[in-house]
Design a protein around this motif. Structure first.
Motif, PDB file in Angstrom:
ATOM      1  N   ARG A  76      14.717  10.269 -14.623  1.00 17.34           N
ATOM      2  CA  ARG A  76      16.067  10.067 -14.828  1.00 17.34           C
ATOM      3  C   ARG A  76      16.470   9.287 -13.570  1.00 17.34           C
ATOM      4  O   ARG A  76      17.367   8.359 -13.636  1.00 17.34           O
ATOM      5  CB  ARG A  76      17.012  11.348 -14.752  1.00 17.34           C
ATOM      6  N   ALA A  77      16.011   9.381 -12.434  1.00 18.81           N
ATOM      7  CA  ALA A  77      16.090   8.459 -11.374  1.00 18.81           C
ATOM      8  C   ALA A  77      15.638   7.165 -11.575  1.00 18.81           C
ATOM      9  O   ALA A  77      16.496   6.089 -11.202  1.00 18.81           O
ATOM     10  CB  ALA A  77      15.636   9.135  -9.885  1.00 18.81           C
ATOM     11  N   ARG A  78      14.719   6.872 -12.233  1.00 19.24           N
ATOM     12  CA  ARG A  78      14.169   5.681 -12.389  1.00 19.24           C
ATOM     13  C   ARG A  78      14.893   4.792 -13.297  1.00 19.24           C
ATOM     14  O   ARG A  78      15.211   3.715 -13.211  1.00 19.24           O
ATOM     15  CB  ARG A  78      12.698   5.733 -13.144  1.00 19.24           C
ATOM     16  N   ARG A  79      15.718   5.514 -14.379  1.00 17.64           N
ATOM     17  CA  ARG A  79      16.445   4.887 -15.119  1.00 17.64           C
ATOM     18  C   ARG A  79      17.532   4.187 -14.461  1.00 17.64           C
ATOM     19  O   ARG A  79      18.058   3.081 -14.782  1.00 17.64           O
ATOM     20  CB  ARG A  79      16.687   5.575 -16.512  1.00 17.64           C
ATOM     21  N   VAL A 105      21.143   1.654  -1.598  1.00 14.62           N
ATOM     22  CA  VAL A 105      22.399   2.151  -1.962  1.00 14.62           C
ATOM     23  C   VAL A 105      22.572   2.870  -3.208  1.00 14.62           C
ATOM     24  O   VAL A 105      23.185   3.730  -3.526  1.00 14.62           O
ATOM     25  CB  VAL A 105      23.376   0.824  -2.255  1.00 14.62           C
ATOM     26  N   VAL A 106      21.713   2.612  -4.244  1.00 19.55           N
ATOM     27  CA  VAL A 106      21.459   3.182  -5.547  1.00 19.55           C
ATOM     28  C   VAL A 106      21.007   4.585  -5.204  1.00 19.55           C
ATOM     29  O   VAL A 106      21.368   5.522  -5.901  1.00 19.55           O
ATOM     30  CB  VAL A 106      20.646   2.351  -6.667  1.00 19.55           C
ATOM     31  N   LEU A 107      19.977   4.665  -4.324  1.00 19.55           N
ATOM     32  CA  LEU A 107      19.291   5.863  -3.980  1.00 19.55           C
ATOM     33  C   LEU A 107      20.220   6.699  -3.566  1.00 19.55           C
ATOM     34  O   LEU A 107      20.181   7.899  -3.595  1.00 19.55           O
ATOM     35  CB  LEU A 107      18.123   5.684  -3.350  1.00 19.55           C
ATOM     36  N   GLU A 108      21.307   6.225  -2.824  1.00 16.85           N
ATOM     37  CA  GLU A 108      22.121   7.090  -2.001  1.00 16.85           C
ATOM     38  C   GLU A 108      23.282   8.000  -3.306  1.00 16.85           C
ATOM     39  O   GLU A 108      23.568   9.087  -2.933  1.00 16.85           O
ATOM     40  CB  GLU A 108      23.309   6.445  -1.345  1.00 16.85           C
ATOM     41  N   ALA A 109      23.049   7.302  -4.288  1.00 19.87           N
ATOM     42  CA  ALA A 109      23.960   8.094  -5.539  1.00 19.87           C
ATOM     43  C   ALA A 109      23.267   9.107  -6.445  1.00 19.87           C
ATOM     44  O   ALA A 109      23.893   9.844  -7.048  1.00 19.87           O
ATOM     45  CB  ALA A 109      24.186   6.829  -6.383  1.00 19.87           C
ATOM     46  N   LEU A 110      21.768   9.088  -6.005  1.00 22.52           N
ATOM     47  CA  LEU A 110      21.122  10.174  -6.721  1.00 22.52           C
ATOM     48  C   LEU A 110      21.319  11.647  -6.094  1.00 22.52           C
ATOM     49  O   LEU A 110      21.744  11.616  -4.943  1.00 22.52           O
ATOM     50  CB  LEU A 110      19.459   9.859  -6.504  1.00 22.52           C
ATOM     51  N   THR A 111      20.969  12.684  -7.019  1.00 23.82           N
ATOM     52  CA  THR A 111      21.100  14.020  -6.204  1.00 23.82           C
ATOM     53  C   THR A 111      19.909  13.848  -5.399  1.00 23.82           C
ATOM     54  O   THR A 111      18.846  13.320  -5.390  1.00 23.82           O
ATOM     55  CB  THR A 111      20.875  14.912  -7.228  1.00 23.82           C
TER      56      THR A 111
END
Length: 293
Positions: free
Chosen positions: A156-159, A113-119
């Protein structure tokens, strides 16, 4: 064996890995299959004459295909995070290698779900580097960036991932103990016992598909989630629950009159439930076909 059969045989050696890459990129089992099939078609057109590292070449091809699919979602105005949960992977402790690869490294629904929020570029850089160890020098051409820029995207994604998706407890027995306590409290209608197993910042996401107006419902905080105690109680009394692994962590497959009713995934951190994902969309459950109790 002719050249095409030889090519197909070599491709099959990488299929499981490619499906795992695509699933993490897309959060959809059907779209992951489509991405892998597209990689095969591109390989069939290209042949292997000038490909030195077939596994690396196929991984970058799948990455490009998935990136295009994610960008297409954005262009269509889709917002997957708000619209629906990623597809759960429901397994038994002993299962086939492909499904084990899909859930390796505790890629739980909460993380997806969090990955879905990334660009799309952030997601690709994070997935290919942090999850599959692809060098930034190989990732950069896929997203038309320099290796330094690709490294920054992954950082940035990792944070964002670390702040929004707590890591589950590694002990499956401890996970199951907490989930069993949740189920018992729900069946007994014991509000205090329910509160005791919930983290103060727990997040509940419920995806009922078209049957639930407004798309996916999200509740945040122990009070809000525990406030659903009556709903949990009614649901638990109506359904039969089977313990299962959902994306590698403790979960439940619930059935009603012998038909799948819902799949529940739990993230357990420090003996408290930090996230609950509930998929009860009849159409998607039928497609996933989880084994009912």
């Amino acid at each position: 064996m002719d050249d095409r059969d030889f090519l197909a045989e070599r491709f099959e050696e990488h299929r499981t890995h490619l499906k795992a890459v695509a699933y993490r990129m897309l959060g959809s089992l059907t779209e992951a299959d489509d991405a892998v099939q597209e990689a095969w078609l591109r390989l069939a057109r290209a042949g292997t004459g000038e490909i030195g590292n077939l596994g690396g070449w196929l991984t970058t091809v799948v990455g490009r295909v998935c990136l295009d699919m994610l960008r297409s979602r954005t262009q269509r105005g889709e917002t997957p995070l708000e619209a629906r949960l990623p597809d759960p992977v429901v397994t038994e402790p002993a299962t086939d290698p492909e499904r084990q690869a899909l859930i390796a490294d505790s890629v739980g629904l909460a993380l997806l779900v969090v990955l879905e929020a990334l660009t799309p570029p952030e997601r690709l850089a994070f997935v290919l580097h942090d999850m599959f160890g692809l060098p930034f020098e190989d990732i950069a051409p896929i997203i038309d960036r320099t290796p330094v820029a690709a490294r920054k995207l992954a950082s940035r994604a990792r944070r964002r991932v670390r702040g929004a998706a707590p890591a589950p407890d590694p002990d499956p027995v401890a996970q199951r103990r907490v989930v069993d306590a949740f189920l018992t409290a729900a069946r007994d209608g014991d509000f205090d016992a329910l509160v005791a197993v919930l983290h103060p910042d727990v997040v509940l996401r419920a995806d009922g598909g078209k049957a639930l107006p407004g798309g996916m419902r999200v509740l945040r905080g122990r009070d809000a989630v525990a406030g659903q105690a009556a709903t949990f109680h009614r649901t638990a009394l109506r359904t039969t629950s089977r313990p299962a692994l959902v994306n590698g962590t403790a979960g439940l497959v619930n059935s009603l009159d012998g038909e799948p009713f819902s799949v529940m995934a739990f993230t357990v951190t420090d003996d408290r439930i930090t996230a609950i994902e509930i998929l009860s969309d009849p159409a998607r459950l039928a497609a996933l076909n989880p084994t009912v109790p």
